[in-house]
Design a protein around this motif. Structure first.
Motif, mmCIF file in Angstrom:
data_model
loop_
_atom_site.group_PDB
_atom_site.id
_atom_site.type_symbol
_atom_site.label_atom_id
_atom_site.label_comp_id
_atom_site.label_asym_id
_atom_site.label_seq_id
_atom_site.Cartn_x
_atom_site.Cartn_y
_atom_site.Cartn_z
ATOM 1 N N GLY A 166 0.798 -1.223 0.000
ATOM 2 C CA GLY A 166 0.000 0.000 0.000
ATOM 3 C C GLY A 166 0.825 1.263 0.000
ATOM 4 O O GLY A 166 1.803 1.400 -0.742
ATOM 5 N N TRP A 167 0.463 2.191 0.862
ATOM 6 C CA TRP A 167 1.113 3.508 0.875
ATOM 7 C C TRP A 167 2.593 3.440 1.263
ATOM 8 O O TRP A 167 3.366 4.347 0.926
ATOM 9 C CB TRP A 167 0.372 4.452 1.823
ATOM 10 N N LEU A 168 2.986 2.383 1.958
ATOM 11 C CA LEU A 168 4.389 2.229 2.345
ATOM 12 C C LEU A 168 5.302 2.178 1.129
ATOM 13 O O LEU A 168 6.478 2.561 1.195
ATOM 14 C CB LEU A 168 4.571 0.972 3.188
ATOM 15 N N GLU A 169 4.755 1.700 0.003
ATOM 16 C CA GLU A 169 5.536 1.599 -1.233
ATOM 17 C C GLU A 169 6.044 2.957 -1.709
ATOM 18 O O GLU A 169 7.049 3.032 -2.412
ATOM 19 C CB GLU A 169 4.682 0.971 -2.342
ATOM 20 N N HIS A 170 5.352 4.040 -1.329
ATOM 21 C CA HIS A 170 5.721 5.376 -1.794
ATOM 22 C C HIS A 170 6.908 5.956 -1.029
ATOM 23 O O HIS A 170 7.567 6.877 -1.521
ATOM 24 C CB HIS A 170 4.527 6.328 -1.676
ATOM 25 N N VAL A 171 7.172 5.428 0.161
ATOM 26 C CA VAL A 171 8.190 6.027 1.030
ATOM 27 C C VAL A 171 9.348 5.073 1.318
ATOM 28 O O VAL A 171 10.521 5.473 1.278
ATOM 29 C CB VAL A 171 7.556 6.489 2.358
ATOM 30 N N PHE A 172 9.020 3.823 1.600
ATOM 31 C CA PHE A 172 10.020 2.886 2.091
ATOM 32 C C PHE A 172 10.437 1.860 1.033
ATOM 33 O O PHE A 172 9.678 1.560 0.104
ATOM 34 C CB PHE A 172 9.496 2.140 3.323
ATOM 35 N N ASN A 173 11.628 1.329 1.217
ATOM 36 C CA ASN A 173 12.044 0.159 0.461
ATOM 37 C C ASN A 173 11.208 -1.030 0.950
ATOM 38 O O ASN A 173 11.064 -1.237 2.149
ATOM 39 C CB ASN A 173 13.526 -0.117 0.712
ATOM 40 N N THR A 174 10.639 -1.767 0.036
ATOM 41 C CA THR A 174 9.745 -2.874 0.385
ATOM 42 C C THR A 174 10.191 -4.137 -0.340
ATOM 43 O O THR A 174 11.035 -4.079 -1.244
ATOM 44 C CB THR A 174 8.299 -2.552 -0.036
ATOM 45 N N PRO A 175 9.641 -5.306 0.029
ATOM 46 C CA PRO A 175 9.982 -6.519 -0.722
ATOM 47 C C PRO A 175 9.740 -6.383 -2.218
ATOM 48 O O PRO A 175 10.540 -6.868 -3.030
ATOM 49 C CB PRO A 175 9.057 -7.569 -0.090
ATOM 50 N N VAL A 196 16.590 1.988 3.214
ATOM 51 C CA VAL A 196 15.322 2.048 3.943
ATOM 52 C C VAL A 196 14.294 2.898 3.196
ATOM 53 O O VAL A 196 13.142 2.519 3.071
ATOM 54 C CB VAL A 196 15.529 2.607 5.363
ATOM 55 N N LEU A 197 14.718 4.047 2.666
ATOM 56 C CA LEU A 197 13.800 4.985 2.020
ATOM 57 C C LEU A 197 13.923 4.900 0.496
ATOM 58 O O LEU A 197 15.006 5.094 -0.058
ATOM 59 C CB LEU A 197 14.100 6.412 2.478
ATOM 60 N N ASP A 201 15.704 6.808 -4.799
ATOM 61 C CA ASP A 201 15.575 6.295 -6.165
ATOM 62 C C ASP A 201 14.627 7.160 -6.984
ATOM 63 O O ASP A 201 14.862 7.407 -8.169
ATOM 64 C CB ASP A 201 15.066 4.845 -6.143
ATOM 65 N N LYS A 202 13.558 7.613 -6.368
ATOM 66 C CA LYS A 202 12.590 8.443 -7.084
ATOM 67 C C LYS A 202 13.166 9.822 -7.387
ATOM 68 O O LYS A 202 12.884 10.408 -8.434
ATOM 69 C CB LYS A 202 11.299 8.539 -6.280
ATOM 70 N N LEU A 203 13.992 10.344 -6.481
ATOM 71 C CA LEU A 203 14.614 11.645 -6.695
ATOM 72 C C LEU A 203 15.700 11.602 -7.769
ATOM 73 O O LEU A 203 15.850 12.551 -8.549
ATOM 74 C CB LEU A 203 15.225 12.154 -5.386
ATOM 75 N N PHE A 204 16.457 10.494 -7.820
ATOM 76 C CA PHE A 204 17.626 10.438 -8.694
ATOM 77 C C PHE A 204 17.447 9.537 -9.908
ATOM 78 O O PHE A 204 18.418 9.162 -10.572
ATOM 79 C CB PHE A 204 18.856 10.023 -7.879
ATOM 80 N N GLY A 205 16.204 9.180 -10.212
ATOM 81 C CA GLY A 205 15.883 8.538 -11.481
ATOM 82 C C GLY A 205 16.247 7.082 -11.615
ATOM 83 O O GLY A 205 16.437 6.595 -12.738
ATOM 84 N N THR A 206 16.331 6.350 -10.499
ATOM 85 C CA THR A 206 16.682 4.926 -10.584
ATOM 86 C C THR A 206 15.543 4.022 -10.122
ATOM 87 O O THR A 206 15.756 2.831 -9.895
ATOM 88 C CB THR A 206 17.947 4.626 -9.745
ATOM 89 N N TYR A 207 14.348 4.578 -9.993
ATOM 90 C CA TYR A 207 13.215 3.792 -9.505
ATOM 91 C C TYR A 207 12.471 3.102 -10.642
ATOM 92 O O TYR A 207 12.224 3.697 -11.690
ATOM 93 C CB TYR A 207 12.236 4.680 -8.748
ATOM 94 N N VAL A 208 12.122 1.834 -10.438
ATOM 95 C CA VAL A 208 11.247 1.092 -11.344
ATOM 96 C C VAL A 208 10.272 0.283 -10.492
ATOM 97 O O VAL A 208 10.678 -0.361 -9.519
ATOM 98 C CB VAL A 208 12.037 0.150 -12.277
ATOM 99 N N ASP A 209 9.005 0.313 -10.862
ATOM 100 C CA ASP A 209 7.985 -0.431 -10.141
ATOM 101 C C ASP A 209 7.978 -1.885 -10.608
ATOM 102 O O ASP A 209 8.278 -2.179 -11.767
ATOM 103 C CB ASP A 209 6.617 0.201 -10.402
ATOM 104 N N GLU A 210 7.652 -2.799 -9.714
ATOM 105 C CA GLU A 210 7.523 -4.207 -10.067
ATOM 106 C C GLU A 210 6.291 -4.386 -10.950
ATOM 107 O O GLU A 210 5.189 -3.971 -10.591
ATOM 108 C CB GLU A 210 7.404 -5.068 -8.809
ATOM 109 N N ASP A 211 6.488 -5.002 -12.098
ATOM 110 C CA ASP A 211 5.430 -5.198 -13.084
ATOM 111 C C ASP A 211 4.941 -6.644 -13.007
ATOM 112 O O ASP A 211 5.722 -7.569 -13.256
ATOM 113 C CB ASP A 211 5.960 -4.892 -14.487
ATOM 114 N N PRO A 212 3.672 -6.863 -12.652
ATOM 115 C CA PRO A 212 3.171 -8.247 -12.553
ATOM 116 C C PRO A 212 3.248 -9.014 -13.868
ATOM 117 O O PRO A 212 3.219 -10.242 -13.873
ATOM 118 C CB PRO A 212 1.718 -8.060 -12.096
#
Length: 235
Positions: A166-175, A196-197, A201-212
């Motif tokens: 849920g919302w934790l995905e927006h702030v924290f590193n998660t499984p 932890v945070l 990744d979102k600030l520095f352009g290295t974030y990718v969401d897990e795609d089912p």
């Protein structure tokens, strides 16, 4: 350690009834030996370099002692920021990847994978990334404690048994975020370096969401089909 071991047993039993291939006794054993080797080298390294941290601390910019809730919170965020850059460098600089590749070499992802570490981290320079914290004015003993807490948190993101949070995905590193990090798919490789945070990744352009629709394939490019801790450390 008892919490970590209990969770490994729980997860192994969980997958035994569902996907037994997610756990291998040889893989877990090699992870355990690698963890012991890493702990030994880390203890020696801190004994050697702690003096350098106190030397830098003598020239600190701010006096952030005695510790308070606010200084510890600031240290936690600052250390996590520097951890992001250490982790990113460990994937982008060959000298550092030679150590970090050990952690990524398993073709499985489970709680025991968190133990899969290299004894060469002190040589590759992990500790250098924490030195600015001493210069800023954080007590070296507090730095060591916060580094340990950060790494302990990361144990819990090494699992396929937990979905999105849920919302934790927006702030924290998660499984979910960390499954992406351990995947070798072209879409996922070298992404989600968070400790932890996830905000770095979102600030520095290295974030990718897990795609089912793109299941994670774990391991490295050029898999090392070995459970020998020496091979896994030095290949």
């Amino acid at each position: 350690a008892p919490v970590f071991l209990a969770l490994i047993v729980w997860e192994a039993l969980y997958w035994r009834r569902r996907q037994p291939e997610n756990y291998s006794l040889k893989d877990v054993a090699s992870n355990a030996v690698l963890a012991l080797m890493h702990q030994a080298s880390d203890a020696v390294a801190w004994t050697v370099v702690i003096g350098l941290f106190y030397l830098v601390y003598q020239y600190r910019v701010f006096d952030l002692s005695p510790a308070s809730v606010w200084t510890i919170a600031a240290l936690f965020v600052a250390q996590d920021f520097f951890y992001y850059w250490f982790h990113r460098a460990s994937h982008r600089i060959r000298w550092m990847w030679a150590s970090h590749v050990t952690h990524h070499s398993s073709e499985r992802l489970n709680f025991s994978t968190a133990f899969r570490q290299s004894l060469t981290y002190p040589i590759s320079g992990m500790w250098l990334f924490w030195l600015p914290l001493a210069w800023l004015g954080f007590d070296p003993t507090h730095i060591i404690a916060v580094v340990a807490i950060n790494l302990a948190f990361q144990f819990f993101v090494h699992t396929q048994a937990v979905g999105k949070l849920g919302w934790l995905e927006h702030v924290f590193n998660t499984p979910s975020h960390h499954r992406v990090h351990h995947a070798r798919n072209p879409k996922y490789i070298d992404r989600n370096y968070a400790g932890v945070l996830i905000i770095w990744d979102k600030l520095f352009g290295t974030y990718v969401d897990e795609d089912p629709e793109v299941p994670c394939e774990y391991g490295i490019i050029g898999q090392i089909h070995s459970h020998n801790p020496i091979t896994l450390t030095f290949h």
